[in-house]
Design an enzyme around this catalytic site. Structure first.
Site, mmCIF file in Angstrom:
data_model
loop_
_atom_site.group_PDB
_atom_site.id
_atom_site.type_symbol
_atom_site.label_atom_id
_atom_site.label_comp_id
_atom_site.label_asym_id
_atom_site.label_seq_id
_atom_site.Cartn_x
_atom_site.Cartn_y
_atom_site.Cartn_z
ATOM 1 N N VAL A 1 3.757 44.166 2.348
ATOM 2 C CA VAL A 1 2.936 44.118 1.127
ATOM 3 C C VAL A 1 2.687 45.536 0.595
ATOM 4 C CG1 VAL A 1 0.765 43.340 0.123
ATOM 5 C CG2 VAL A 1 1.856 41.971 1.907
ATOM 6 N N GLY B 1 -2.201 34.143 -1.458
ATOM 7 C CA GLY B 1 -1.244 35.194 -1.837
ATOM 8 C C GLY B 1 -1.215 35.488 -3.322
ATOM 9 N N GLU C 1 -8.229 39.253 -4.280
ATOM 10 C CA GLU C 1 -7.389 38.163 -4.783
ATOM 11 C C GLU C 1 -6.274 37.800 -3.798
ATOM 12 O OE1 GLU C 1 -7.573 36.404 -8.070
ATOM 13 O OE2 GLU C 1 -6.568 35.226 -6.531
ATOM 14 N N ASP D 1 -6.007 30.541 10.033
ATOM 15 C CA ASP D 1 -5.730 31.302 8.802
ATOM 16 C C ASP D 1 -6.221 30.511 7.577
ATOM 17 O OD1 ASP D 1 -4.071 33.438 7.264
ATOM 18 O OD2 ASP D 1 -3.287 31.540 6.530
ATOM 19 N N GLU E 1 5.158 33.973 12.150
ATOM 20 C CA GLU E 1 4.858 35.131 12.990
ATOM 21 C C GLU E 1 5.349 34.871 14.420
ATOM 22 O OE1 GLU E 1 3.174 37.728 11.797
ATOM 23 O OE2 GLU E 1 2.426 36.907 9.922
ATOM 24 N N VAL F 1 -6.513 35.080 -0.521
ATOM 25 C CA VAL F 1 -6.445 33.613 -0.554
ATOM 26 C C VAL F 1 -5.254 33.183 -1.397
ATOM 27 C CG1 VAL F 1 -7.649 31.490 -1.188
ATOM 28 C CG2 VAL F 1 -8.961 33.465 -0.382
ATOM 29 N N ARG G 1 0.913 53.331 10.623
ATOM 30 C CA ARG G 1 1.067 53.713 12.033
ATOM 31 C C ARG G 1 2.253 54.653 12.258
ATOM 32 N NH1 ARG G 1 -0.174 48.259 15.138
ATOM 33 N NH2 ARG G 1 1.124 47.607 13.433
ATOM 34 N N ALA H 1 -3.839 48.176 -18.611
ATOM 35 C CA ALA H 1 -5.078 48.682 -18.004
ATOM 36 C C ALA H 1 -5.743 49.744 -18.869
ATOM 37 C CB ALA H 1 -4.771 49.253 -16.624
ATOM 38 N N LYS I 1 -9.364 31.372 4.789
ATOM 39 C CA LYS I 1 -9.217 31.323 3.329
ATOM 40 C C LYS I 1 -10.180 30.301 2.727
ATOM 41 C CE LYS I 1 -4.345 32.625 3.721
ATOM 42 N NZ LYS I 1 -2.998 32.081 3.977
HETATM 43 N N1 HSE Z 1 0.356 33.600 7.278
HETATM 44 C C1 HSE Z 1 0.005 33.133 5.976
HETATM 45 C C2 HSE Z 1 0.714 31.834 5.675
HETATM 46 C C3 HSE Z 1 0.356 34.086 4.875
HETATM 47 O O1 HSE Z 1 1.589 31.399 6.422
HETATM 48 O O2 HSE Z 1 0.389 31.245 4.659
HETATM 49 C C4 HSE Z 1 -0.627 35.173 4.685
HETATM 50 O O3 HSE Z 1 -1.873 34.674 4.347
#
Ligand code: HSE
Length: 429
Positions: free
Chosen positions: A15, A136, A131, A203, A192, A134, A46, A34, A207
């Site tokens: 991102v 994406g 924004e 997750d 992941e 939640v 990192r 803008a 959200k």
């Molecule tokens: N891991 C999340 C998903 C995406 O699979 O929707 C990032 O919020």
């Protein structure tokens, strides 16, 4: 033209790289929209040596991420590090404490510490925007806090996790089981390597708690979200649901009413004619019901470089324009406490799937538990062997209180007739 908005970027993963690329590709348009430029001036991540496909040489490199909060010449810090605590939270506190704006895609941090951060932003008179946290790229926070701001919203619900939706819709289209599709999604990089937060509904719960606050004006209450993921869903559930006219989706539902604040992420049976049934692959979708506007439907990509960068930069454009208000669409002092609603009081229809030993009396035992708890059966299907052993019994109940279904399942708990735990999916009406 005014001075550009100067941005520091913490985290240069997919991102972060996307934000740099977007600001570069749409530079002139963003400046026109803008009324001033948006310039990345400092970055922190990192690994300095990693090739990210973007030229970082023109930005100040800061080794200590927290130092971005005080880095000279920075107006806003964008946090794309992730994690509910640790460096992301330290950076958020330091940035807001230093009276600088803060933009984040970090739903876990907001779910756990959103109220504290919103209070800090308010005290400092600076923006806190999220924004991208939640759904994406789907502008649902903006849609609710601005577009639908005139409405009382009693219910907001949707598909908030793309990984689960990808797995469920692939199971549906290919008739395969959960573990196999998950392994493939991981191999393809869609899921992941540790998919726990996604597939266990955490997750989506993060959200949902953010959405509920913005929609209802209630204090964020992540601890009150009941979350169950999709591990237990088998291919046979999806086939049974299809035969009954439903799709299986992981749906987060939040409702606010006189009975309190209800928040739940569970696999649901969604009627085939409902818009959520047609949300496939890794898409996200949110439905909000406003008392004047009616039903709103937001849909789009919930993750990925371009969509998430699009949401982050939209927040930056708002800040560059000086158009931002309180994080949760009203001052923290105006947010009310939504007492956790008792799900037992809710009424609905249920899909209950049992995997049972193929022996005399099993059906009678299940039916007796239903009868004793006052659950009325609308339909019952028994099928032959399912993968993993046992035979499948799928029941759809008539509408009734959830408490009764819970009691029936409690009566059956530990029964030697059952092979594994039953699965309870709510039917979205
Ligand atoms: N891991 C999340 C998903 C995406 O699979 O929707 C990032 O919020």
């Amino acid at each position: 033209m005014s001075e550009p908005l100067r941005v520091a970027l913490a985290g240069l993963g997919t991102v972060g790289g996307g934000v740099i690329k977007l600001l570069e590709a749409n530079r002139a348009l963003i400046e026109r929209r803008a009324g001033r430029g948006i310039e990345v001036v400092a970055v922190s991540a990192r690994d300095r040596t990693k090739d990210r496909g973007v030229d970082l040489s023109r930005f100040a490199w800061v080794d200590d991420t927290t130092a971005l909060a005080t880095q000279e010449g920075v107006d806003v810090v964008v946090e794309l590090v992730g994690g509910s605590d640790g460096p992301a939270l330290t950076l958020a506190r330091a940035t807001l404490g230093n009276r600088r704006g803060f933009v984040t895609a970090n739903k876990a941090m907001l779910a756990h510490h959103g109220l504290e951060l919103a209070s800090a932003a308010e005290a400092a008179g600076v923006p806190l925007k999220f924004e991208a946290a939640v759904a994406g790229g789907v502008p649902v926070i903006k849609g609710l806090r601005e577009g639908a701001a005139a409405n009382e919203i009693a219910r907001v619900y949707g598909i908030l996790n793309g990984t689960c939706n990808f797995i469920l819709s692939t199971m549906e289209s290919e008739g395969r089981d959960f573990a196999e599709v998950l392994a493939e999604a991981q191999a393809l990089g869609f899921a992941e390597s540790d998919p726990t937060f996604d597939i266990d509904g955490i997750d989506a719960a993060h959200k949902l708690s953010i959405l509920a606050s913005v929609a209802f004006g209630t204090r964020p209450a992540f601890a009150d979200v009941a979350a169950l993921g999709i591990r237990q869903v088998i291919a046979a559930d999806i086939a049974e649901a299809a035969a009954l006219g439903y799709k299986v989706r992981l749906v987060g539902v939040a409702e606010a009413g006189p009975y309190g604040l209800f928040q739940r992420v569970h696999p649901h049976l969604v009627p085939i004619d409902h818009p959520l049934a047609h949300v496939t692959g890794s898409l996200n979708a949110v439905v909000a019901e406003g008392n004047f506007v009616g039903r709103l439907f937001f849909q789009g990509p919930g993750a990925g470089e371009g969509p998430t960068a699009s949401a982050v930069v939209a927040d930056l454009i708002d800040i560059a324009r000086g158009e931002y208000g309180p994080a949760y669409a009203m001052p923290v002092a105006a947010l009310i406490d939504g007492a956790r609603a008792d799900s037992g009081e809710r009424r609905g229809r249920a899909y209950l799937r049992f995997t049972v030993e193929d022996k005399v009396g099993v059906l009678a035992e299940i039916a007796a538990a239903m009868r004793d708890a006052g659950v009325s059966i609308e339909s019952l299907i028994q099928r032959g062997a399912v993968s993993g052993g046992g035979v499948l019994v799928a029941i759809v109940t008539h509408e009734g209180p959830e408490r009764s279904v819970a009691q029936a399942l409690e009566k059956l708990r530990g029964s030697p007739s059952l092979v594994g735990a039953p699965l309870w999916m709510h039917i979205l009406e």
